[in-house]
Design a protein around this motif. Structure first.
Motif, short mmCIF file in Angstrom:
data_model
loop_
_atom_site.label_atom_id
_atom_site.label_comp_id
_atom_site.label_asym_id
_atom_site.label_seq_id
_atom_site.Cartn_x
_atom_site.Cartn_y
_atom_site.Cartn_z
N LEU A 175 0.90 -0.98 -0.44
CA LEU A 175 0.13 -0.09 -0.05
C LEU A 175 0.77 1.07 0.07
CD1 LEU A 175 -2.57 -0.95 2.48
CD2 LEU A 175 -3.17 0.02 0.30
N LEU A 176 1.65 1.45 0.77
CA LEU A 176 2.81 2.35 0.84
C LEU A 176 3.43 2.52 -0.67
CD1 LEU A 176 4.61 1.99 4.46
CD2 LEU A 176 2.79 3.98 3.34
N GLU A 177 3.42 1.49 -0.75
CA GLU A 177 4.24 1.16 -2.57
C GLU A 177 3.34 2.40 -3.75
OE1 GLU A 177 7.67 -1.92 -3.44
OE2 GLU A 177 5.53 -2.55 -3.32
N ILE A 178 2.71 1.76 -3.17
CA ILE A 178 1.58 2.64 -4.13
C ILE A 178 1.27 4.15 -4.25
CG2 ILE A 178 -1.82 2.81 -4.90
CD1 ILE A 178 -1.10 -0.96 -4.14
N PHE A 179 0.56 4.73 -2.57
CA PHE A 179 0.76 6.30 -2.28
C PHE A 179 1.70 6.40 -2.80
CE2 PHE A 179 -3.05 4.95 -0.57
CZ PHE A 179 -3.22 4.26 0.94
N GLY A 237 2.26 10.04 -6.09
CA GLY A 237 2.47 10.95 -5.22
C GLY A 237 1.95 12.35 -4.85
N ASP A 238 0.60 11.26 -4.47
CA ASP A 238 -0.30 12.46 -3.27
C ASP A 238 -0.15 11.89 -2.21
OD1 ASP A 238 -3.70 12.93 -3.45
OD2 ASP A 238 -2.62 14.29 -2.34
N VAL A 239 1.66 12.27 -1.20
CA VAL A 239 1.39 11.62 -0.74
C VAL A 239 0.69 12.09 0.29
CG1 VAL A 239 3.10 11.81 1.67
CG2 VAL A 239 3.64 11.25 -0.31
N ALA A 240 0.46 13.70 0.50
CA ALA A 240 -0.51 14.29 1.62
C ALA A 240 -2.22 14.06 1.65
CB ALA A 240 -0.38 15.95 0.78
N GLY A 241 -2.11 13.28 0.51
CA GLY A 241 -3.88 13.33 0.16
C GLY A 241 -3.88 12.12 1.04
N ILE A 289 -1.88 6.58 5.35
CA ILE A 289 -0.25 6.36 4.95
C ILE A 289 0.43 5.94 6.61
CG2 ILE A 289 2.66 7.10 4.65
CD1 ILE A 289 1.11 8.55 2.32
N ARG A 290 0.33 6.31 7.53
CA ARG A 290 0.18 6.40 8.78
C ARG A 290 -0.60 4.92 8.99
NH1 ARG A 290 -0.55 12.22 10.30
NH2 ARG A 290 1.03 13.25 10.34
N GLU A 291 -1.43 4.89 8.64
CA GLU A 291 -2.28 3.68 9.34
C GLU A 291 -1.47 2.14 8.77
OE1 GLU A 291 -6.38 2.92 8.05
OE2 GLU A 291 -6.30 1.16 8.64
N ALA A 292 -0.66 2.62 7.47
CA ALA A 292 -0.13 1.47 7.12
C ALA A 292 1.00 0.65 7.67
CB ALA A 292 0.03 2.28 5.79
N ILE A 293 1.79 2.79 8.19
CA ILE A 293 2.90 2.28 8.65
C ILE A 293 3.11 1.54 10.01
CG2 ILE A 293 4.76 3.46 9.98
CD1 ILE A 293 4.63 5.78 7.84
N GLU A 294 1.67 2.16 10.95
CA GLU A 294 1.53 1.95 12.22
C GLU A 294 0.92 -0.01 12.44
OE1 GLU A 294 -0.53 4.75 14.46
OE2 GLU A 294 -1.73 3.51 13.73
N ASN A 295 0.33 -0.53 10.74
CA ASN A 295 0.36 -1.82 10.64
C ASN A 295 1.53 -2.56 10.58
OD1 ASN A 295 -2.46 -1.46 11.15
ND2 ASN A 295 -3.29 -1.19 8.79
N ILE A 296 2.19 -1.30 10.01
CA ILE A 296 3.86 -2.41 9.61
C ILE A 296 4.57 -2.59 10.74
CG2 ILE A 296 6.25 -2.72 9.13
CD1 ILE A 296 4.27 -0.84 6.41
#
Lengths: 516, 155
Positions: free
Chosen positions: A172-176, A180-184, A189-196
């Motif tokens: 998912l992080l790769e897709i985000f 190119g739309d990190v802010a959106g 992204i935060r949730e994915a990092i927390e899950n990892i």
């Protein structure tokens, strides 16, 4: 006299009769056999102390003979190793010298008690016991490895879940990032990092738990909360239960059930019992597959009960008295070593506990472990050490603190001293112990949930017990000590954080006062 | 090198000749010879170096496994064995015979001790046979123990 000499000849013990100058008057046949000194050689001996040498210098024959002759009393030597003249063979003996009145004078019976064989067998026994202890340790370790081997399938399944989550979140992080739309997508992204992170933590915990179970091996006991021990066991076996669709329930009557135990050994017992229960349930395949693990204490807190209940295939009546025997198994060759219950039984016995089997109502089995409450078990553990000591000057200290880390700290600080620590996490149970045991000092945490130090001290004093009491508290509560010093005869205070020296100073003050 | 007891045997018709070597003690086992079913056993103690009370116990237990109608002969008994025969009941079973043994002698001229091999039949009235020193070939050896006690087993 000749009748007496004939009597000496009939005795099994090697005996020599000498005069006050140690000249040999008579010896019995067993003395020549024992010493391997022929009559010809014995004739040449001027005094008895020339007959042997004390190899380890523990037997001073001249000294003990002198004591026997000067005081005309029976004298016994220490046990020592001796060699007879002209011989390389040595013996372990005790020498006894007995004055015997003969006409107007005294003669002296010298008796030799040969302990060589006993000593030899005792030394062999010590070596064999040491070898047995090593073999036992290896068996315990092998049993652990076997358990882990059997649980691996379930554990690797357990690890694959968080791995899948971490892998998915990484994608998912790769897709985000590619979008190119990190802010959106910042929340996603935060949730994915927390899950990892939580997945990695979970995998780490599982592998650490396994590693600790397999590799850590010492016999040391400490104060532990059995709830967390049981939970660790459940984490190890949980995946296997899930794989086999067997419900695993845990029921505990209290949040804190403290025991003085070896955490990993108890875990090993529980893993064994739970695995057996799982196998039994899978074999029987009832409609509702269930195993329950329960933890409870007796009303007076003196006993702790751990039960494993299953609705599985049960144990046949004809073999119930064999199931705890070493190498007994109902499984096929290669499937079970038959050591699990035997080792579990020995582990529980080493905790002064018992383990029994009963049939469950309806179907299945109940295995019940009974352990002594924390105060009794720490006392019993220390008592077995005390009874092995030569010098009996052990100080018995009852330490009462609801924090097991404090009790473990006291145990560690004084493990090599002549101080015996009996720990308690609950004042009411500590009071029970005080009714039954003599202790030399009570050290009590001032602020405990059940009652504070003043309330505890008042109950002790009202019972007519004048045992020295020391408060353990922070600087903020030092005034309580000053208030109670005279009122309740409190000997001293230990201020947290404390050092070993501060405890020793406090003890010296308390024991000194009580001696006065 | 370990001095643990070893046993080996030769079978000659109905007779088993058993050779003992080493120490007869608490670790001694007689399993290799327990199953023999000969009519006659000859026990050879020539190479036994030591025997203690635990070994005697093991020996006596072993003897009890041998049927009562089996003939037992003790041969080449070392002094330590003779001493045990004289002291311990059961070491030599009723009916068994000591064919030959070693006895302690001393030569005053050479100032030397000897263990002389004797046959029981050569001992008459508990008197030690006359033996000439094998070293100096001249002196008569002195018996280096108490005859009445040493030859007790022959009675």
């Amino acid at each position: 006299m000749s009748n007496h000499l004939e009597l000496l000849n009939q005795l099994f013990e090697p005996i020599v009769l000498v005069d006050k100058d140690q000249r040999i008057v008579h010896y019995n046949h067993n003395f020549t056999t024992f010493s391997k000194l022929s009559p010809r050689k014995l004739k040449k001996i001027e005094k008895f102390s020339d007959v042997f040498i004390s190899v380890d210098k523990k037997i001073d024959l001249v000294k003990i003979f002198s004591e026997a002759t000067s005081e005309n009393k029976t004298v016994l030597s220490m046990e020592g190793e001796v060699q007879f003249s002209d011989s390389l063979e040595s013996y372990v003996v005790v020498v006894k010298i007995i004055p015997v009145k003969s006409n107007e004078d005294f003669q002296y019976l010298i008796c030799l008690n040969d302990l060589s064989i006993e000593k030899n067998i005792f030394d062999k026994y010590k070596v064999q016991v040491s070898e047995l202890k090593n073999s036992y340790k290896q068996l315990v370790h092998a049993d652990k490895l076997k358990s882990i081997g059997e649980l691996t399938a379930g554990i690797s399944h357990e690890i694959s879940n968080p791995l899948t989550i971490a892998s998915g979140s990484t994608e998912l992080l790769e897709i985000f990032l590619e979008s190119g739309d990190v802010a959106g997508n910042i929340d996603e992204i935060r949730e994915a990092i927390e899950n990892i992170q939580s997945s990695l933590l979970r995998i780490n915990k599982i592998t650490l738990n396994m590693k600790k179970f397999v590799y850590k091996d010492d016999e040391k006991k400490e104060y532990v909360n059995l709830n967390s021990v049981l939970n660790s066991s459940l984490e190890l076996v949980g995946p296997s239960f899930a794989q086999q669709a067997v419900e695993l329930k845990f029921e505990s009557s209290k949040e804190d059930v403290i025991a003085y135990a070896n955490e990993l050994r108890i875990e090993q017992v529980l893993v064994n019992l739970l695995k057996n229960a799982l196998d039994a349930v899978v074999l029987a395949n009832p409609e509702k597959r269930r195993v329950t693990l329960s933890l409870d204490t007796s009303n007076d807190g003196e006993a702790i009960f751990i039960k494993v209940l299953d609705n599985g295939s049960g144990v046949e009546g004809s073999i119930t008295d064999q199931i705890f025997n070493p190498f007994f198994t109902t499984k096929e060759v290669g499937s079970g070593t038959g050591m699990g219950l035997s080792l579990s039984s020995q582990i529980i016995e080493s905790h002064q506990g018992t383990i029994i089997h009963q049939d469950n109502i309806g179907a299945g089995s109940i295995f019940t472990i009974e352990l002594p409450g924390v105060e009794l078990s720490s006392y019993l553990e220390n008592e077995s050490t005390i009874s092995n000591l030569d010098a009996i000057s052990e100080l018995k200290i009852l330490v009462i603190d609801n924090e097991i880390s404090v009790l473990n700290l006291f145990s560690s600080l004084f493990q090599d001293e002549s101080i015996s620590i009996i720990g308690s996490t609950r004042p009411l149970e500590a009071l029970n112990i005080l009714d039954k045991l003599d202790v030399d000092v009570v050290i009590a945490d001032y602020n405990m949930p059940e009652m504070n130090g003043s309330e505890l001290a008042k109950i002790i004093r009202d019972k007519g017990n004048d045992v020295p009491i020391v408060y353990l508290t922070s600087e903020d509560f030092k005034q309580k000590f000053l208030d109670d010093k005279k009122k309740l005869n409190i000997s001293s205070v230990i201020i947290k954080p404390f050092t070993k020296q501060s405890i020793l100073d406090s003890l010296n003050l308390s024991i000194g006062d009580s001696n006065e | 090198m370990s001095d643990k007891l070893t046993t080996k045997y030769d079978i000659d018709g109905d007779t088993a000749i058993v050779y003992f070597k080493g120490m007869i003690d608490e670790d001694s086992e007689f399993e290799t010879i327990k199953g023999l079913s000969n009519k006659t056993y000859i026990f050879d103690f020539d190479e036994v170096s030591l025997i203690n009370s635990c070994g005697i116990r093991e020996w006596v237990n072993f003897l009890e496994t041998i049927p009562k109608d089996v003939s037992l002969t003790y041969r080449n008994c070392r002094q330590i064995i003779i001493e045990q025969i004289n002291m311990v009941h059961g070491f030599i079973r009723t009916g068994a015979c000591v064919e030959s043994f070693y006895a302690p002698y001393y030569c005053e001229s050479c100032d030397e001790e000897f263990k002389v091999h004797l046959k029981s039949v050569d001992v008459k009235d508990s008197k030690a046979p006359v033996v000439t020193c094998s070293k100096c070939q001249k002196s008569e050896l002195e018996f280096d123990a108490i005859e009445q006690q040493y030859f007790q087993f022959i009675k």
